[in-house]
Motif scaffolding. Structure first.
Motif, PDB file in Angstrom:
ATOM      1  N   ALA A 167      -2.490  -6.051  -1.089  1.00 24.30           N
ATOM      2  CA  ALA A 167      -1.812  -5.733  -2.348  1.00 24.30           C
ATOM      3  C   ALA A 167      -2.806  -5.377  -3.450  1.00 24.30           C
ATOM      4  N   HIS A 168      -4.006  -5.969  -3.401  1.00 22.96           N
ATOM      5  CA  HIS A 168      -5.019  -5.644  -4.419  1.00 22.96           C
ATOM      6  C   HIS A 168      -5.692  -4.295  -4.143  1.00 22.96           C
ATOM      7  N   ARG A 169      -5.422  -3.718  -2.967  1.00 25.65           N
ATOM      8  CA  ARG A 169      -5.883  -2.385  -2.567  1.00 25.65           C
ATOM      9  C   ARG A 169      -7.403  -2.233  -2.581  1.00 25.65           C
ATOM     10  N   GLY A 170      -8.074  -3.344  -2.378  1.00 25.16           N
ATOM     11  CA  GLY A 170      -9.527  -3.323  -2.285  1.00 25.16           C
ATOM     12  C   GLY A 170     -10.245  -3.721  -3.543  1.00 25.16           C
ATOM     13  N   VAL A 171      -9.534  -3.830  -4.646  1.00 25.25           N
ATOM     14  CA  VAL A 171     -10.164  -4.161  -5.921  1.00 25.25           C
ATOM     15  C   VAL A 171     -10.818  -5.543  -5.868  1.00 25.25           C
ATOM     16  N   ASN A 172     -10.137  -6.522  -5.284  1.00 22.74           N
ATOM     17  CA  ASN A 172     -10.649  -7.888  -5.281  1.00 22.74           C
ATOM     18  C   ASN A 172     -11.900  -8.071  -4.436  1.00 22.74           C
ATOM     19  N   ARG A 187      -9.950   4.394  -9.710  1.00 23.27           N
ATOM     20  CA  ARG A 187      -9.163   5.198  -8.766  1.00 23.27           C
ATOM     21  C   ARG A 187      -7.896   4.469  -8.363  1.00 23.27           C
ATOM     22  N   VAL A 188      -8.024   3.180  -8.042  1.00 25.77           N
ATOM     23  CA  VAL A 188      -6.861   2.395  -7.644  1.00 25.77           C
ATOM     24  C   VAL A 188      -5.862   2.285  -8.794  1.00 25.77           C
ATOM     25  N   ALA A 189      -6.362   2.030  -9.991  1.00 19.08           N
ATOM     26  CA  ALA A 189      -5.472   1.913 -11.147  1.00 19.08           C
ATOM     27  C   ALA A 189      -4.716   3.216 -11.379  1.00 19.08           C
ATOM     28  N   ALA A 190      -5.411   4.350 -11.226  1.00 15.81           N
ATOM     29  CA  ALA A 190      -4.762   5.648 -11.419  1.00 15.81           C
ATOM     30  C   ALA A 190      -3.701   5.890 -10.352  1.00 15.81           C
ATOM     31  N   GLU A 191      -3.991   5.495  -9.124  1.00 19.69           N
ATOM     32  CA  GLU A 191      -3.011   5.686  -8.057  1.00 19.69           C
ATOM     33  C   GLU A 191      -1.759   4.830  -8.294  1.00 19.69           C
ATOM     34  N   ILE A 192      -1.975   3.580  -8.655  1.00 21.35           N
ATOM     35  CA  ILE A 192      -0.831   2.694  -8.889  1.00 21.35           C
ATOM     36  C   ILE A 192       0.028   3.217 -10.042  1.00 21.35           C
ATOM     37  N   GLU A 193      -0.627   3.686 -11.111  1.00 24.31           N
ATOM     38  CA  GLU A 193       0.131   4.216 -12.248  1.00 24.31           C
ATOM     39  C   GLU A 193       0.850   5.508 -11.874  1.00 24.31           C
ATOM     40  N   SER A 194       0.180   6.352 -11.065  1.00 24.16           N
ATOM     41  CA  SER A 194       0.818   7.609 -10.669  1.00 24.16           C
ATOM     42  C   SER A 194       2.066   7.347  -9.833  1.00 24.16           C
ATOM     43  N   GLN A 195       2.055   6.252  -9.077  1.00 23.45           N
ATOM     44  CA  GLN A 195       3.191   5.931  -8.211  1.00 23.45           C
ATOM     45  C   GLN A 195       4.399   5.412  -8.990  1.00 23.45           C
ATOM     46  N   GLN A 196       4.255   5.309 -10.294  1.00 15.47           N
ATOM     47  CA  GLN A 196       5.369   4.920 -11.151  1.00 15.47           C
ATOM     48  C   GLN A 196       5.928   6.115 -11.929  1.00 15.47           C
ATOM     49  N   GLY A 203       0.820  -1.201   0.000  1.00 19.07           N
ATOM     50  CA  GLY A 203       0.000   0.000   0.000  1.00 19.07           C
ATOM     51  C   GLY A 203       0.855   1.252   0.000  1.00 19.07           C
ATOM     52  N   VAL A 204       0.310   2.311  -0.551  1.00 19.35           N
ATOM     53  CA  VAL A 204       0.955   3.622  -0.568  1.00 19.35           C
ATOM     54  C   VAL A 204      -0.125   4.665  -0.358  1.00 19.35           C
ATOM     55  N   TYR A 205       0.167   5.672   0.449  1.00 20.11           N
ATOM     56  CA  TYR A 205      -0.770   6.786   0.531  1.00 20.11           C
ATOM     57  C   TYR A 205      -0.019   8.097   0.680  1.00 20.11           C
ATOM     58  N   ALA A 206      -0.636   9.150   0.167  1.00 19.68           N
ATOM     59  CA  ALA A 206      -0.055  10.489   0.227  1.00 19.68           C
ATOM     60  C   ALA A 206      -1.064  11.428   0.858  1.00 19.68           C
ATOM     61  N   GLY A 207      -0.585  12.250   1.767  1.00 14.69           N
ATOM     62  CA  GLY A 207      -1.445  13.227   2.421  1.00 14.69           C
ATOM     63  C   GLY A 207      -0.785  14.590   2.425  1.00 14.69           C
TER      64      GLY A 207
END
Length: 582
Positions: free
Chosen positions: A505-510, A540-549, A340-344
């Motif tokens: 790891a699935h960040r809630g998607v599953n 939202r999850v897909a966008a976050e994962i891609e942004s983290q790259q 998991g990753v989060y930004a605040g």
């Protein structure tokens, strides 16, 4: 509203509709804008003084800064080096209150190891700071500092490299689920009569002559608008302070800068340690915090001038954290270890330094116009004091006499009876057919409201089964989030009422489809709405994962901002460049 613990109001769909009617029909003593911990704390302070108060939040409780912290109620050991003794003393007092009286079901003791890396000078230097920390209140209900040799420190934290330390000092702070705590503060305010409502965006201010007399709000679920009248309005919107100030068209007394803090979450078995770890960096400190079956590691501290609603972590942010923590770990962490990753964003009072890490963590409160008060800055730990200070200043605009603050003696809902129930963990498990570790997990999330939570499984015992792809949580917890805790969207449930979004790891998607099916009857979703909720969450999850790259903030922000918003009628804030009256 006078009620006992078992009569805590449910923040569900019925209450939400009733709150809309109350917002339109009642004239309030105070309207608080912002459902973060400071806004919720301000509403609680006002309600427990006998004021008629409303709390409105554009998104969800704790949807901004208050769900994305380092998950600690702490005094701020490092602020001693900045000679902010008053802030540390105040924060430690608040930590003690929450740990022992106000929220013992949510705020827990946490053992830390401070690795000593230099011979001779560092141990007495750090020991003197921790001694001062303990004497200021840091060791009232937890042990005082304890010193270790290198061998002793490595027995406590075998995952550290032998050459990364020459010894260590143990001290204590606390850990808290910040999102649940903030929601509980808001629910406690409702318990004492406050009208609280999320997905309710302030889109304008009402005026009578030269004074602010209320706000115009918009339901961001369906687009309805209403006028809410009050003797005073409190702007407690954190990083949105300047935007709301611009909307009021009155010049503010201070400005707020946003500092981005990123954390990563890794499985507990990746770092072998019986204590949390605090590491000094060239800019600040890095925390390694035990979080259930995980570690939370962070934070960064960089300026942020992009989308305030969805700050994005970058590959550079993650590499920074990994690079620093790996200097001391026997087994280095990799990107593949991250679940998991989060930004605040931290709302820092601007104008004191060009570096966000040196901006003030103290808060400021000001009467910016007749009928309008603003509060910003501060630390999560001192939310109660901030709320008290905001109300103390706001009473100048309230016609009737206002009592003094009593929140120092008002436990949050779920606190009363918590310690007795902990002693009954085994019998409660037998009563509900749950393992004792499940009961303890529930007690540490709901406290003495555990019976209310489990009552939603009456007649449907299958709700006592775990969520299939997030087995740390029971299905009934998702149901309770929608029925009693104000959750309106999958994001509210998976990211804040539970922490599935950062713990798996699935960040809630599953488990998004399963949770949507559980709450659809409560929230009135038809099949199309449930499908849209799942699609929006997954996007939202897909966008976050891609942004983290991505390599930088601009690229990450562009990807994250393109994801669909769960609240369809949410409006963009007024730009801060809008002309204002002096």
């Amino acid at each position: 509203m006078l009620s006992n613990q078992s009569e805590v109001p449910s923040l569900g769909p019925i209450q939400r509709e009733q709150a809309w009617d109350q917002l339109q029909k009642n004239e309030f003593d105070m309207v608080v804008i912002g459902g973060g911990v400071v806004g919720a704390g301000t509403a609680l302070d006002a309600a427990t003084r006998g004021l008629k108060v409303a709390l409105v939040e554009a998104r969800d409780y704790a949807s901004g800064t208050s769900s994305r912290s380092s998950k600690m109620f702490h005094g701020g050991l490092r602020y001693l080096e900045q000679f902010e003794f008053g802030l540390v003393r105040e924060a430690l007092h608040e930590r003690e209150l929450s740990l022992t009286r106000l929220a013992p079901h949510l705020v827990k003791p946490l053992r830390f190891l401070f690795p000593i890396t230099h011979h001779l000078w560092e141990r007495p230097y750090i020991a003197a700071g921790i001694f001062l920390y303990d004497r200021m209140g840091g060791a009232k209900s937890v042990p005082a500092q304890k010193h270790y040799t290198r061998a002793g420190a490595l027995r406590l934290a075998p995952g550290l490299k032998r050459d990364s330390l020459v010894g260590g000092i143990q001290y204590y702070d606390t850990v808290v689920d910040d999102a649940r705590h903030t929601m509980t503060v808001a629910r406690t305010a409702a318990h004492y009569g406050a009208v609280v409502r999320t997905s309710t965006q302030v889109v304008g201010f009402l005026r009578e002559a030269d004074r602010v007399s209320g706000v115009r709000v918009r339901d961001v679920e369906d687009g309805r608008t209403a006028e809410v009248r009050a003797q005073v309005v409190v702007n407690a919107t954190g990083v949105w302070t300047d935007e709301i100030q611009a909307l009021s068209r009155v010049r503010g007394r201070f400005r707020v800068r946003s500092s981005k803090g990123v954390h990563i979450v890794v499985p507990r078995d990746r770092i072998v340690s019986d204590a949390a770890i605090i590491l000094r960096t060239e800019k600040s400190v890095l925390f390694v915090i035990p979080w259930g079956s995980h570690w939370i590691i962070g934070t960064t501290d960089t300026d942020w001038n992009l989308d305030l609603g969805h700050p994005a972590a970058t590959k550079a942010d993650i590499d920074y954290i990994l690079g620093h923590v790996n200097t001391v770990l026997v087994t280095p962490l990799t990107h593949e270890d991250i679940e998991g990753v989060y930004a605040g964003l931290r709302p820092l009072l601007a104008g004191e330094s060009d570096e966000t890490s040196k901006l003030s963590r103290e808060h400021a409160v000001a009467r910016v116009a007749p009928g309008l008060v603003a509060i910003a800055g501060g630390k999560y730990t001192t939310y109660r004091v901030m709320g008290q200070d905001a109300v103390d200043l706001a009473v100048d605009d309230i016609a009737t006499r206002v009592a003094s603050s009593v929140t120092e003696r008002v436990p949050l809902v779920g606190a009363d009876g918590y310690f007795a129930l902990v002693n009954q963990t085994v019998s409660l498990g037998e009563q509900y057919g749950l393992h004792s570790y499940r009961i303890r997990h529930l007690l540490d999330r709901y406290g003495s409201l555990i019976g209310d939570v489990l009552s939603f499984a009456d007649g449907t015992p299958e709700l006592l089964a775990p969520i299939t792809d997030a087995p740390s949580y029971l299905q009934v917890e998702a149901v309770y989030a929608a029925a009693a805790e104000g959750a309106l969207h999958l994001d509210d449930i998976l990211a804040r009422r539970t922490r599935i979004a950062i713990e798996y790891a699935h960040r809630g998607v599953n488990c998004a489809e399963q949770v949507a099916a559980l709450v659809a009857p409560i929230l009135g979703w038809d099949a199309a709405t449930a499908d849209r909720e799942v699609a929006n969450y997954c996007a939202r999850v897909a966008a976050e994962i891609e942004s983290q790259q991505q390599p930088d903030d601009e690229a990450a922000d562009a990807l994250r901002a393109a994801a669909p918003e769960s609240r369809p009628e949410l409006l963009e804030p007024v730009p801060v460049s809008t002309p204002v009256q002096t």
